[in-house]
Design a protein around this motif. Structure first.
Motif, PDB file in Angstrom:
ATOM      1  N   HIS A 158       0.926  -1.154  -0.108  1.00 15.49           N
ATOM      2  CA  HIS A 158      -0.313  -0.295  -0.028  1.00 15.49           C
ATOM      3  C   HIS A 158       0.848   1.157   0.326  1.00 15.49           C
ATOM      4  O   HIS A 158       0.261   2.072   0.720  1.00 15.49           O
ATOM      5  CB  HIS A 158      -1.050  -0.345   1.055  1.00 15.49           C
ATOM      6  CG  HIS A 158      -2.270  -1.425   0.457  1.00 15.49           C
ATOM      7  ND1 HIS A 158      -3.432  -0.752   0.221  1.00 15.49           N
ATOM      8  CD2 HIS A 158      -1.666  -2.724   1.248  1.00 15.49           C
ATOM      9  CE1 HIS A 158      -3.832  -1.555   0.307  1.00 15.49           C
ATOM     10  NE2 HIS A 158      -3.212  -3.090   0.765  1.00 15.49           N
ATOM     11  N   ILE A 159       1.894   1.140  -0.577  1.00 13.77           N
ATOM     12  CA  ILE A 159       2.844   2.635  -0.863  1.00 13.77           C
ATOM     13  C   ILE A 159       2.075   3.321  -2.092  1.00 13.77           C
ATOM     14  O   ILE A 159       1.729   2.644  -2.858  1.00 13.77           O
ATOM     15  CB  ILE A 159       4.118   2.598  -1.026  1.00 13.77           C
ATOM     16  CG1 ILE A 159       4.286   1.097  -2.151  1.00 13.77           C
ATOM     17  CG2 ILE A 159       5.409   1.699  -0.067  1.00 13.77           C
ATOM     18  CD1 ILE A 159       5.461   1.122  -3.070  1.00 13.77           C
ATOM     19  N   MET A 160       2.499   4.833  -1.989  1.00 12.97           N
ATOM     20  CA  MET A 160       1.719   5.862  -2.425  1.00 12.97           C
ATOM     21  C   MET A 160       2.077   5.847  -3.946  1.00 12.97           C
ATOM     22  O   MET A 160       3.690   5.621  -3.565  1.00 12.97           O
ATOM     23  CB  MET A 160       1.385   7.002  -2.109  1.00 12.97           C
ATOM     24  CG  MET A 160       1.032   6.665  -0.849  1.00 12.97           C
ATOM     25  SD  MET A 160      -0.782   6.918  -0.414  1.00 12.97           S
ATOM     26  CE  MET A 160      -1.238   5.219  -0.206  1.00 12.97           C
ATOM     27  N   MET A 161       1.718   5.280  -5.173  1.00 13.92           N
ATOM     28  CA  MET A 161       2.609   5.559  -6.169  1.00 13.92           C
ATOM     29  C   MET A 161       2.112   7.067  -7.057  1.00 13.92           C
ATOM     30  O   MET A 161       1.435   7.268  -7.338  1.00 13.92           O
ATOM     31  CB  MET A 161       1.578   3.680  -6.551  1.00 13.92           C
ATOM     32  CG  MET A 161       1.397   2.951  -6.497  1.00 13.92           C
ATOM     33  SD  MET A 161       3.676   1.986  -6.088  1.00 13.92           S
ATOM     34  CE  MET A 161       4.173   1.677  -7.969  1.00 13.92           C
ATOM     35  N   PRO A 174     -10.380  -0.564  -1.547  1.00  4.93           N
ATOM     36  CA  PRO A 174     -10.485  -0.238  -1.974  1.00  4.93           C
ATOM     37  C   PRO A 174     -10.855   1.306   0.032  1.00  4.93           C
ATOM     38  O   PRO A 174     -11.158   2.233  -0.073  1.00  4.93           O
ATOM     39  CB  PRO A 174     -10.940  -0.855  -0.508  1.00  4.93           C
ATOM     40  CG  PRO A 174     -10.355  -2.645  -0.251  1.00  4.93           C
ATOM     41  CD  PRO A 174      -9.669  -2.098  -0.793  1.00  4.93           C
ATOM     42  N   PHE A 175      -8.892   1.389   0.330  1.00  7.05           N
ATOM     43  CA  PHE A 175      -8.857   2.127   0.773  1.00  7.05           C
ATOM     44  C   PHE A 175      -8.012   3.107  -0.016  1.00  7.05           C
ATOM     45  O   PHE A 175      -8.204   4.878  -0.011  1.00  7.05           O
ATOM     46  CB  PHE A 175      -7.604   1.881   2.138  1.00  7.05           C
ATOM     47  CG  PHE A 175      -8.010   1.321   3.219  1.00  7.05           C
ATOM     48  CD1 PHE A 175      -9.346   1.654   4.028  1.00  7.05           C
ATOM     49  CD2 PHE A 175      -8.645  -0.512   2.951  1.00  7.05           C
ATOM     50  CE1 PHE A 175      -9.314   1.058   4.807  1.00  7.05           C
ATOM     51  CE2 PHE A 175      -8.653  -1.014   3.909  1.00  7.05           C
ATOM     52  CZ  PHE A 175      -9.582  -0.664   5.457  1.00  7.05           C
ATOM     53  N   HIS A 176      -7.448   3.109  -0.940  1.00 11.03           N
ATOM     54  CA  HIS A 176      -6.920   4.086  -2.038  1.00 11.03           C
ATOM     55  C   HIS A 176      -7.208   3.680  -3.165  1.00 11.03           C
ATOM     56  O   HIS A 176      -6.176   4.546  -4.268  1.00 11.03           O
ATOM     57  CB  HIS A 176      -5.221   3.416  -1.689  1.00 11.03           C
ATOM     58  CG  HIS A 176      -4.667   3.574  -0.430  1.00 11.03           C
ATOM     59  ND1 HIS A 176      -4.197   2.084   0.354  1.00 11.03           N
ATOM     60  CD2 HIS A 176      -4.364   4.497   0.819  1.00 11.03           C
ATOM     61  CE1 HIS A 176      -3.693   1.798   1.655  1.00 11.03           C
ATOM     62  NE2 HIS A 176      -4.053   3.729   2.132  1.00 11.03           N
ATOM     63  N   ASN A 178      -6.373   4.526  -6.654  1.00  9.75           N
ATOM     64  CA  ASN A 178      -5.976   3.859  -7.788  1.00  9.75           C
ATOM     65  C   ASN A 178      -4.435   4.447  -7.292  1.00  9.75           C
ATOM     66  O   ASN A 178      -3.240   4.968  -8.155  1.00  9.75           O
ATOM     67  CB  ASN A 178      -6.089   4.599  -8.756  1.00  9.75           C
ATOM     68  CG  ASN A 178      -6.574   6.177  -9.318  1.00  9.75           C
ATOM     69  OD1 ASN A 178      -6.191   6.268  -7.990  1.00  9.75           O
ATOM     70  ND2 ASN A 178      -7.345   6.402  -9.978  1.00  9.75           N
ATOM     71  N   ASN A 179      -4.648   5.233  -5.731  1.00 13.46           N
ATOM     72  CA  ASN A 179      -3.528   5.645  -5.274  1.00 13.46           C
ATOM     73  C   ASN A 179      -1.913   5.067  -5.437  1.00 13.46           C
ATOM     74  O   ASN A 179      -0.870   5.277  -4.691  1.00 13.46           O
ATOM     75  CB  ASN A 179      -3.368   7.093  -3.919  1.00 13.46           C
ATOM     76  CG  ASN A 179      -4.475   7.652  -4.544  1.00 13.46           C
ATOM     77  OD1 ASN A 179      -4.058   8.792  -5.750  1.00 13.46           O
ATOM     78  ND2 ASN A 179      -5.727   8.268  -3.708  1.00 13.46           N
TER      79      ASN A 179
END
Lengths: 291, 291
Positions: A158-161, A174-176, A178-179
């Motif tokens: 779940h690192i930001m991309m 469900p949390f992020h 397409n981030n």
């Protein structure tokens, strides 16, 4: 003969097995069953291990989130999860109530990563990131020969991309959305983006370049933070062999020679233990508890 | 009286100091001079320490990249750097040739992070990310009470980033342009983007929201990988106090309750030791070497 036990606790199926403590690679008996709720599933687990008297230790590699902090009041529990009958279930306590032997309690990805560290692609190094890309994305991280954890186990899927300029997919985390890495690269994201399952996309489909861009980007970020000796990709998606040259190429482009890393054929590798990694990791982890 | 030594080896200036081994917080003598080439600068360093007979150990926190792997042939060297007269300079060897006492050799950010861990914002926890945002961006990471390193020290200012939708700045990282954290958030990037130095931008300028978006995004990624107890921001840019509520707000938005973290006022904090952190960290690190 004294034995090691393994519990590969997956979200859809459980695999349990025993092996000779002196020779953990040789599975003596193995069974698998679908994952029901915590109580029912552990009844099956216990029924399996009840057949064996002389178990030295059991390694448990469980789907998360789980509480892995020994000083926590809920150590050994499964934490909040959408899976019915598992949130707040005392997995480790249930096993200890059955038989009070040593248990190694960790995440499924840590188990598979540990197997790679002991006898797989990473057997000659001390710092490894093992990334599994399948239904979800998760990482087991070994730093100086130990499983890395802070307040809890990594959730490094779940690192930001940074999104690929040609990617307009809305993502599925469900949390992020397409981030994050998982929202963009997990199996269901590939299917969501292209309308067909990854396994039905040909090798020359642009899907794989995009997938490689993201996995390489994650590898650059892991490299900057952890400086590992090797990054290993497992799970369903990396079964696609063509991905590896593409990941290496994109990694070289994105890293742009900033940090010194080993030769990329060595640095970025597929998992060696394949589908056995989970069970094997449990045995190796259990063995660390045997005097 | 037996003494500890400190060398804060910055790219533009060196600070050297001694303190009582029993009381490292009290600096007994301190000096600072501009950074010249390796040889000339270390002559000044040695001239300073020559005044003191009884030094138990010296902590060195150096600008990077440096070789921190004890088993490496170039352990203690400064690695490839654009700084004239430093690439391949044997920093630690030069000190040892002067006086063969114990030295703690690490990066400048590790030094400052360690000070926060021992007596600053993070003194009650075991897992810390200390991020400095100034001329560049760097991180010192403490995991379970130890400085984290793999093949080398972290360069966690160069993680890959998702750009803010309103940000059209081309970035300034010579390796990663506007793809990495440093390229987007370091002091010169703020000035490059807005045309005026950060210190001249008012508190209500949109620059700070954008800066906070990036720093929060980095904090989400560090959290997913490392699961720290606390993330501390130091360096010139975080002198701007208004940044902290903005970072916390953006962190909450981007994390979207995915991972459990402490209360954000505790979790995301400014450095406590301020401009003393570097020297203090050197003393504390040196002290770990004193029996």
């Amino acid at each position: 003969m004294s034995l090691l036990g393994a519990i590969e606790a997956g979200g859809t199926k459980f695999v349990v097995a025993v092996a000779d403590t002196e020779n953990p690679e040789e599975v003596i008996q193995r069974e698998s069953f679908p994952t029901e709720d915590g109580e029912k599933t552990l009844k099956n687990v216990i029924a399996f291990f009840d057949q064996f008297e002389d178990i030295d230790a059991i390694g448990i590699a469980a789907f998360g989130p789980i509480d892995v902090k020994p000083d926590s009041a809920t150590y050994g529990y499964v934490l909040d999860t959408p899976k019915r009958g598992w949130s707040g279930f005392d997995f480790l306590g249930t096993m200890k109530a059955w038989r009070d032997i040593p248990y190694f309690w960790t995440t499924d990805v840590n188990g598979a990563g540990w197997a790679e560290y002991v006898s797989g692609a990473a057997k000659d190094v001390e710092n490894v990131v093992y990334l599994t890309v399948g239904t979800g994305v998760g990482a087991g991280i070994i730093q100086n020969g130990e499983l890395l954890a802070g307040r809890s186990h990594p959730e490094a899927g779940h690192i930001m991309m940074q999104r690929h300029p040609d990617d307009h997919y809305e993502g599925l985390c469900p949390f992020h959305g397409n981030n994050c890495l998982e929202g963009l690269t997990a199996g269901p994201a590939v299917e969501g983006r292209w309308g067909v399952s990854g396994k039905d996309l040909p090798d020359d489909h642009e899907a794989w370049k995009m997938e490689a861009f993201y996995l390489a980007q994650a590898a650059v970020t892991y490299t900057a933070i952890l400086r590992p000796d090797m990054i290993i990709f497992g799970g369903g998606i990396p079964h696609r062999e063509i991905l590896f040259p593409l990941i290496r190429e994109s990694f070289a482009e994105q890293m742009n020679n900033y940090l010194d890393v080993p030769d990329l054929d060595t640095y970025i590798q597929p998992v060696k233990n394949g589908d056995n990694a989970g069970i094997l990791g449990c045995f190796y982890l259990a063995k660390t508890l045997v005097k």
